[in-house]
Design an enzyme around this catalytic site. Structure first.
Site, mmCIF file in Angstrom:
data_model
loop_
_atom_site.group_PDB
_atom_site.id
_atom_site.type_symbol
_atom_site.label_atom_id
_atom_site.label_comp_id
_atom_site.label_asym_id
_atom_site.label_seq_id
_atom_site.Cartn_x
_atom_site.Cartn_y
_atom_site.Cartn_z
ATOM 1 N N CYS A 255 -8.857 -11.025 0.219
ATOM 2 C CA CYS A 255 -8.636 -10.427 -1.098
ATOM 3 C C CYS A 255 -8.813 -11.479 -2.193
ATOM 4 O O CYS A 255 -9.907 -11.938 -2.437
ATOM 5 C CB CYS A 255 -7.264 -9.747 -1.133
ATOM 6 S SG CYS A 255 -7.080 -8.599 -2.515
ATOM 7 N N HIS B 288 -6.820 -6.331 3.860
ATOM 8 C CA HIS B 288 -5.731 -7.234 4.252
ATOM 9 C C HIS B 288 -5.399 -7.072 5.735
ATOM 10 O O HIS B 288 -4.499 -6.298 6.087
ATOM 11 C CB HIS B 288 -4.476 -6.919 3.442
ATOM 12 C CG HIS B 288 -4.521 -7.397 2.030
ATOM 13 N ND1 HIS B 288 -4.064 -8.634 1.638
ATOM 14 C CD2 HIS B 288 -4.998 -6.802 0.910
ATOM 15 C CE1 HIS B 288 -4.230 -8.789 0.329
ATOM 16 N NE2 HIS B 288 -4.798 -7.688 -0.137
ATOM 17 N N GLU C 7 -3.672 -8.919 7.592
ATOM 18 C CA GLU C 7 -2.291 -9.334 7.895
ATOM 19 C C GLU C 7 -1.292 -8.205 7.682
ATOM 20 O O GLU C 7 -0.172 -8.265 8.166
ATOM 21 C CB GLU C 7 -1.909 -10.570 7.059
ATOM 22 C CG GLU C 7 -1.545 -10.308 5.598
ATOM 23 C CD GLU C 7 -2.750 -10.141 4.677
ATOM 24 O OE1 GLU C 7 -3.885 -10.001 5.178
ATOM 25 O OE2 GLU C 7 -2.551 -10.134 3.442
#
Lengths: 245, 94
Positions: A101, A209, A211
């Site tokens: 990002c 994302h 994660e």
């Protein structure tokens, strides 16, 4: 022994890779990505942006957020943070470098990846799950992941509309460097691009994302597929450095 | 000498400008007709200490190229004004 393996069950190393997670003023995903990497068997450490050395680390992550407030342009000021010279140096040596990002925006501003991220086509901040397709396995993020595999990973951005000139786009296609595409383009990115890599495949940037998608409890575990691939490469690098020492 | 500098940063021709398009679409609702080609950019003003205007322009050009604009999507024009003995930066009012 680290517990991670990529999607082919490839256990890359007996050495736990050390991952530097760079923290700029305004970063806000550093703990998420460190926790996700830790859960997958990596040893992630937060590294403040004023640090000038990345010695001892096997890989680097530039996390999401709003580095330096995103003032001027996302990543425009972060590229001049002291740590960025070290990031460029380890990238040139072949270390895995991942920008997520805002981290992707920093990598383009720093010239470590081509192109730029513009405001989303609809001028809307997007915070939603995105359906992705793995379109190349020649990056550290997708090595060992089957091309064509569908992944559901959230996006969370206002400036994720990837753009580049026609010759750069042709080069990205010819060199198989578009690693992830959106199944349904949410932001106007050219060629549905969600993530790209550099020529060597060791520097990768993506807007989604991973994660935030490392556990089915969070709605998807698909991000772990990508981070495990990243860790496997970092682990192999750590093992070779270990045996050379 | 201190020179006042104006850097205008614009999106390159051909780069989509959703802000400009949104402003343009909103104008008819306010009763403004005949406004087209709206493009949104940035204007950045600062002061430069330099021996002459050419040196100020060279320095400001470097600042514009390396930091204030991203050449992948933007272009910048630099305007150096006459030296101002009172210029101290910030938002001075005349």
């Amino acid at each position: 022994m680290p517990a991670f393996a990529d999607s082919n069950g490839r256990h890359a190393a007996a050495v736990t890779p050390r991952i530097a997670v760079i923290v700029f003023p305004g970063s806000n995903c550093e703990h998420d990505v460190a926790a996700a990497l830790g859960g997958l068997g990596g040893a992630a450490e937060l590294v403040w942006h004023r640090e000038r050395s990345l010695a001892g680390f096997d890989a680097v992550v530039l996390p999401g957020g709003f580095a330096h407030g995103d003032y001027l342009r996302p990543g425009a000021i972060a590229r001049f943070s002291p740590v960025m010279a070290a990031v460029a140096a380890v990238a040139a040596e072949g270390a895995p470098v991942l920008g997520i990002c805002n981290g992707f925006q920093v990598l383009t501003e720093a010239g470590l990846l081509p192109g730029a991220l513009q405001k989303n086509r609809g001028l809307t901040f997007l915070c939603t799950d995105a359906e992705l397709r793995v379109t190349s396995d020649r990056s550290v993020l997708t090595a060992g992941v089957a091309v064509g595999r569908a992944l559901t990973i959230p996006i969370n951005h206002f400036e994720g509309n990837y753009t580049c000139d026609a010759s750069t786009l042709a080069q990205l296609r010819d060199e198989d460097r578009i690693v992830l595409r959106y199944a349904e383009n949410p932001n106007g990115s050219v060629d549905d691009i969600a993530g790209i890599c550099n020529e060597a495949g060791n520097v990768v940037g993506l807007m989604p994302h991973p994660e935030r998608a490392c556990d089915p409890l969070l709605g998807s575990g698909d991000g772990a597929v990508l981070l495990a691939s990243f860790l496997a490469t970092a682990g192999a690098r750590a093992a070779s450095a270990d045996s050379a020492a | 000498m201190t020179f006042e500098v104006l850097v205008e940063v614009r999106l390159l021709a051909g780069i989509a400008d959703p802000q400009g398009a949104t402003i343009e679409r909103s104008l008819p609702a306010l009763g403004f007709a005949g406004v087209s080609a709206v493009r949104v950019g940035k204007a950045i003003r600062f002061c430069v200490d330099a021996p002459d205007a050419a040196a100020a322009e060279t320095l400001a050009g470097e600042v514009a190229r390396r930091l204030l604009s991203n050449p992948v999507i933007e272009e910048a024009t630099v305007t150096v004004c006459q030296p101002s003995p009172t210029a101290t930066g910030g938002t001075q009012q005349p």
